[in-house]
Design a protein around this motif. Structure first.
Motif, PDB file in Angstrom:
ATOM      1  N   SER A  26      -4.828 -23.589  42.406  1.00 10.75           N
ATOM      2  CA  SER A  26      -3.718 -22.843  41.835  1.00 10.75           C
ATOM      3  C   SER A  26      -3.712 -21.463  42.499  1.00 10.75           C
ATOM      4  CB  SER A  26      -3.885 -22.695  40.321  1.00 10.75           C
ATOM      5  OG  SER A  26      -2.919 -21.815  39.815  1.00 10.75           O
ATOM      6  N   MET A  27      -2.573 -21.078  43.038  1.00 10.66           N
ATOM      7  CA  MET A  27      -2.483 -19.772  43.692  1.00 10.66           C
ATOM      8  C   MET A  27      -2.397 -18.626  42.682  1.00 10.66           C
ATOM      9  SD  MET A  27      -2.849 -20.108  46.817  1.00 10.66           S
ATOM     10  CE  MET A  27      -3.803 -21.583  46.873  1.00 10.66           C
ATOM     11  N   ASP A  28      -2.008 -18.935  41.451  1.00 11.96           N
ATOM     12  CA  ASP A  28      -1.922 -17.922  40.399  1.00 11.96           C
ATOM     13  C   ASP A  28      -2.550 -18.502  39.126  1.00 11.96           C
ATOM     14  OD1 ASP A  28      -1.329 -15.677  38.935  1.00 11.96           O
ATOM     15  OD2 ASP A  28       0.773 -16.212  38.624  1.00 11.96           O
ATOM     16  N   PRO A  29      -3.901 -18.577  39.096  1.00 14.86           N
ATOM     17  CA  PRO A  29      -4.562 -19.243  37.977  1.00 14.86           C
ATOM     18  C   PRO A  29      -4.531 -18.482  36.659  1.00 14.86           C
ATOM     19  CG  PRO A  29      -6.195 -18.311  39.432  1.00 14.86           C
ATOM     20  CD  PRO A  29      -4.848 -18.092  40.082  1.00 14.86           C
ATOM     21  N   ASP A  37     -17.421 -15.258  32.157  1.00 17.02           N
ATOM     22  CA  ASP A  37     -18.857 -14.962  31.979  1.00 17.02           C
ATOM     23  C   ASP A  37     -19.739 -15.927  32.756  1.00 17.02           C
ATOM     24  OD1 ASP A  37     -18.200 -12.888  30.267  1.00 17.02           O
ATOM     25  OD2 ASP A  37     -18.520 -14.076  28.451  1.00 17.02           O
ATOM     26  N   TRP A  38     -19.237 -17.130  33.059  1.00 19.31           N
ATOM     27  CA  TRP A  38     -20.104 -18.117  33.690  1.00 19.31           C
ATOM     28  C   TRP A  38     -19.444 -18.947  34.797  1.00 19.31           C
ATOM     29  CZ3 TRP A  38     -18.426 -23.138  33.084  1.00 19.31           C
ATOM     30  CH2 TRP A  38     -17.535 -23.386  32.031  1.00 19.31           C
ATOM     31  N   MET A  39     -18.137 -18.964  34.873  1.00 16.12           N
ATOM     32  CA  MET A  39     -17.465 -19.810  35.861  1.00 16.12           C
ATOM     33  C   MET A  39     -17.017 -18.979  37.071  1.00 16.12           C
ATOM     34  SD  MET A  39     -14.007 -22.128  35.454  1.00 16.12           S
ATOM     35  CE  MET A  39     -14.717 -23.370  34.386  1.00 16.12           C
ATOM     36  N   PRO A  40     -17.356 -19.428  38.290  1.00 13.74           N
ATOM     37  CA  PRO A  40     -16.878 -18.721  39.478  1.00 13.74           C
ATOM     38  C   PRO A  40     -15.343 -18.795  39.580  1.00 13.74           C
ATOM     39  CG  PRO A  40     -18.693 -20.189  40.029  1.00 13.74           C
ATOM     40  CD  PRO A  40     -18.283 -20.514  38.622  1.00 13.74           C
ATOM     41  N   PRO A  41     -14.698 -17.730  40.045  1.00 12.79           N
ATOM     42  CA  PRO A  41     -13.233 -17.709  40.150  1.00 12.79           C
ATOM     43  C   PRO A  41     -12.651 -18.867  40.971  1.00 12.79           C
ATOM     44  CG  PRO A  41     -14.090 -15.500  40.417  1.00 12.79           C
ATOM     45  CD  PRO A  41     -15.280 -16.423  40.386  1.00 12.79           C
ATOM     46  N   LEU A  42     -13.335 -19.293  42.028  1.00 14.04           N
ATOM     47  CA  LEU A  42     -12.828 -20.410  42.829  1.00 14.04           C
ATOM     48  C   LEU A  42     -12.763 -21.703  42.011  1.00 14.04           C
ATOM     49  CD1 LEU A  42     -11.795 -21.514  45.510  1.00 14.04           C
ATOM     50  CD2 LEU A  42     -14.179 -21.883  46.185  1.00 14.04           C
ATOM     51  N   ILE A  43     -13.758 -21.904  41.160  1.00 16.44           N
ATOM     52  CA  ILE A  43     -13.746 -23.087  40.291  1.00 16.44           C
ATOM     53  C   ILE A  43     -12.561 -23.005  39.331  1.00 16.44           C
ATOM     54  CG2 ILE A  43     -15.018 -24.404  38.535  1.00 16.44           C
ATOM     55  CD1 ILE A  43     -16.271 -24.592  41.305  1.00 16.44           C
ATOM     56  N   TRP A  44     -12.272 -21.826  38.802  1.00 21.01           N
ATOM     57  CA  TRP A  44     -11.135 -21.648  37.903  1.00 21.01           C
ATOM     58  C   TRP A  44      -9.828 -22.005  38.615  1.00 21.01           C
ATOM     59  CZ3 TRP A  44      -9.656 -21.955  33.269  1.00 21.01           C
ATOM     60  CH2 TRP A  44      -8.494 -21.345  32.801  1.00 21.01           C
ATOM     61  N   GLN A  45      -9.684 -21.601  39.875  1.00 15.76           N
ATOM     62  CA  GLN A  45      -8.488 -21.963  40.640  1.00 15.76           C
ATOM     63  C   GLN A  45      -8.367 -23.485  40.760  1.00 15.76           C
ATOM     64  OE1 GLN A  45      -9.291 -19.164  44.086  1.00 15.76           O
ATOM     65  NE2 GLN A  45      -7.051 -19.218  44.053  1.00 15.76           N
ATOM     66  N   VAL A  47      -9.715 -25.732  38.660  1.00 16.40           N
ATOM     67  CA  VAL A  47      -9.417 -26.262  37.324  1.00 16.40           C
ATOM     68  C   VAL A  47      -7.918 -26.164  37.061  1.00 16.40           C
ATOM     69  CG1 VAL A  47      -9.669 -25.799  34.846  1.00 16.40           C
ATOM     70  CG2 VAL A  47     -11.696 -25.855  36.308  1.00 16.40           C
ATOM     71  N   LYS A  48      -7.357 -24.993  37.318  1.00 20.18           N
ATOM     72  CA  LYS A  48      -5.925 -24.801  37.081  1.00 20.18           C
ATOM     73  C   LYS A  48      -5.093 -25.687  38.001  1.00 20.18           C
ATOM     74  CE  LYS A  48      -4.312 -22.237  34.523  1.00 20.18           C
ATOM     75  NZ  LYS A  48      -3.848 -22.463  33.154  1.00 20.18           N
ATOM     76  N   GLY A  49      -5.601 -26.005  39.175  1.00 22.04           N
ATOM     77  CA  GLY A  49      -4.921 -26.934  40.077  1.00 22.04           C
ATOM     78  C   GLY A  49      -4.847 -28.345  39.514  1.00 22.04           C
ATOM     79  N   LEU A  50      -5.782 -28.699  38.635  1.00 23.91           N
ATOM     80  CA  LEU A  50      -5.777 -30.024  38.005  1.00 23.91           C
ATOM     81  C   LEU A  50      -4.635 -30.198  37.011  1.00 23.91           C
ATOM     82  CD1 LEU A  50      -9.539 -30.681  37.168  1.00 23.91           C
ATOM     83  CD2 LEU A  50      -8.211 -31.608  39.066  1.00 23.91           C
ATOM     84  N   GLU A  51      -4.066 -29.107  36.544  1.00 24.15           N
ATOM     85  CA  GLU A  51      -3.047 -29.192  35.510  1.00 24.15           C
ATOM     86  C   GLU A  51      -1.771 -29.892  35.972  1.00 24.15           C
ATOM     87  OE1 GLU A  51      -2.696 -25.273  33.791  1.00 24.15           O
ATOM     88  OE2 GLU A  51      -4.503 -25.607  32.582  1.00 24.15           O
ATOM     89  N   VAL A  52      -1.663 -30.180  37.265  1.00 26.71           N
ATOM     90  CA  VAL A  52      -0.518 -30.960  37.749  1.00 26.71           C
ATOM     91  C   VAL A  52      -0.627 -32.414  37.294  1.00 26.71           C
ATOM     92  CG1 VAL A  52      -0.136 -29.473  39.752  1.00 26.71           C
ATOM     93  CG2 VAL A  52      -1.555 -31.516  39.992  1.00 26.71           C
ATOM     94  N   CYS A  53      -1.814 -32.834  36.902  1.00 27.07           N
ATOM     95  CA  CYS A  53      -2.043 -34.212  36.439  1.00 27.07           C
ATOM     96  C   CYS A  53      -1.707 -34.303  34.953  1.00 27.07           C
ATOM     97  CB  CYS A  53      -3.487 -34.632  36.688  1.00 27.07           C
ATOM     98  SG  CYS A  53      -3.918 -34.730  38.409  1.00 27.07           S
ATOM     99  N   ARG A  54      -0.433 -34.340  34.687  1.00 27.34           N
ATOM    100  CA  ARG A  54       0.057 -34.411  33.303  1.00 27.34           C
ATOM    101  C   ARG A  54       0.237 -35.854  32.891  1.00 27.34           C
ATOM    102  NH1 ARG A  54       1.500 -29.384  31.720  1.00 27.34           N
ATOM    103  NH2 ARG A  54       1.822 -27.891  33.369  1.00 27.34           N
ATOM    104  N   PRO A  55       0.021 -36.203  31.664  1.00 25.49           N
ATOM    105  CA  PRO A  55      -0.411 -35.344  30.566  1.00 25.49           C
ATOM    106  C   PRO A  55      -1.930 -35.216  30.451  1.00 25.49           C
ATOM    107  CG  PRO A  55       0.104 -37.493  29.684  1.00 25.49           C
ATOM    108  CD  PRO A  55       0.390 -37.540  31.184  1.00 25.49           C
ATOM    109  N   ALA A  56      -2.682 -36.046  31.155  1.00 28.81           N
ATOM    110  CA  ALA A  56      -4.132 -36.116  30.947  1.00 28.81           C
ATOM    111  C   ALA A  56      -4.841 -34.772  31.100  1.00 28.81           C
ATOM    112  CB  ALA A  56      -4.749 -37.143  31.906  1.00 28.81           C
ATOM    113  N   LEU A  57      -4.486 -33.999  32.123  1.00 28.11           N
ATOM    114  CA  LEU A  57      -5.190 -32.744  32.392  1.00 28.11           C
ATOM    115  C   LEU A  57      -4.265 -31.536  32.300  1.00 28.11           C
ATOM    116  CD1 LEU A  57      -7.334 -33.948  35.444  1.00 28.11           C
ATOM    117  CD2 LEU A  57      -8.009 -33.837  33.042  1.00 28.11           C
ATOM    118  N   LYS A  59      -3.484 -29.467  30.070  1.00 26.56           N
ATOM    119  CA  LYS A  59      -3.911 -28.282  29.309  1.00 26.56           C
ATOM    120  C   LYS A  59      -5.394 -27.998  29.478  1.00 26.56           C
ATOM    121  CE  LYS A  59      -2.978 -28.805  25.121  1.00 26.56           C
ATOM    122  NZ  LYS A  59      -2.715 -28.892  23.711  1.00 26.56           N
ATOM    123  N   ILE A  60      -5.974 -28.494  30.550  1.00 29.54           N
ATOM    124  CA  ILE A  60      -7.429 -28.363  30.690  1.00 29.54           C
ATOM    125  C   ILE A  60      -7.885 -26.911  30.756  1.00 29.54           C
ATOM    126  CG2 ILE A  60      -7.458 -28.648  33.216  1.00 29.54           C
ATOM    127  CD1 ILE A  60     -10.134 -30.259  32.718  1.00 29.54           C
ATOM    128  N   GLY A  61      -7.122 -26.045  31.396  1.00 25.61           N
ATOM    129  CA  GLY A  61      -7.503 -24.635  31.458  1.00 25.61           C
ATOM    130  C   GLY A  61      -7.563 -24.003  30.082  1.00 25.61           C
TER     131      GLY A  61
END
Length: 103
Positions: A26-29, A37-45, A47-57, A59-61
């Motif tokens: 995700s370019m704008d996570p 506190d514990w997750m690296p920013p790249l991992i967050w990007q 994770v947010k990229g997974l949200e294209v897999c609707r509906p399963a993922l 709202k994962i963020g």
């Protein structure tokens, strides 16, 4: 080849298979909230990229932010593939579990 056959037969969605292969970011996570506190920013990007897999993922963020402690325990485990993911994510189809593990 197997994934292509499953897409053609309707067992998998092409966008979700592409997400597995490409692992989009995700370019704008947005704000990480308590995850910072514990997750690296790249991992967050990722994770947010997974949200294209609707509906399963879709709202994962948000779900990770709301259940940060549970997700941290899962994230920090030696073998997360062998324990259930937090919340309803434990009930996902194998492809979606693989997508989360790939992040």
């Amino acid at each position: 080849l197997c994934l292509r056959i499953m897409v053609r037969s309707g067992k998998l969605e092409a966008d979700h298979v592409n997400t597995l292969i490409m692992g989009p970011l995700s370019m704008d996570p947005g704000n990480m909230g308590p995850l910072s506190d514990w997750m690296p920013p790249l991992i967050w990007q990722r994770v947010k990229g997974l949200e294209v897999c609707r509906p399963a993922l879709g709202k994962i963020g948000d779900d990770m932010q709301n259940q940060s402690a549970q997700w941290q325990r899962w994230f920090d485990s030696e073998k997360p593939e062998q324990i259930p993911a937090p919340g309803n994510y434990a009930k996902l189809q194998p492809l979606y579990k693989l997508l989360i593990l790939r992040v």
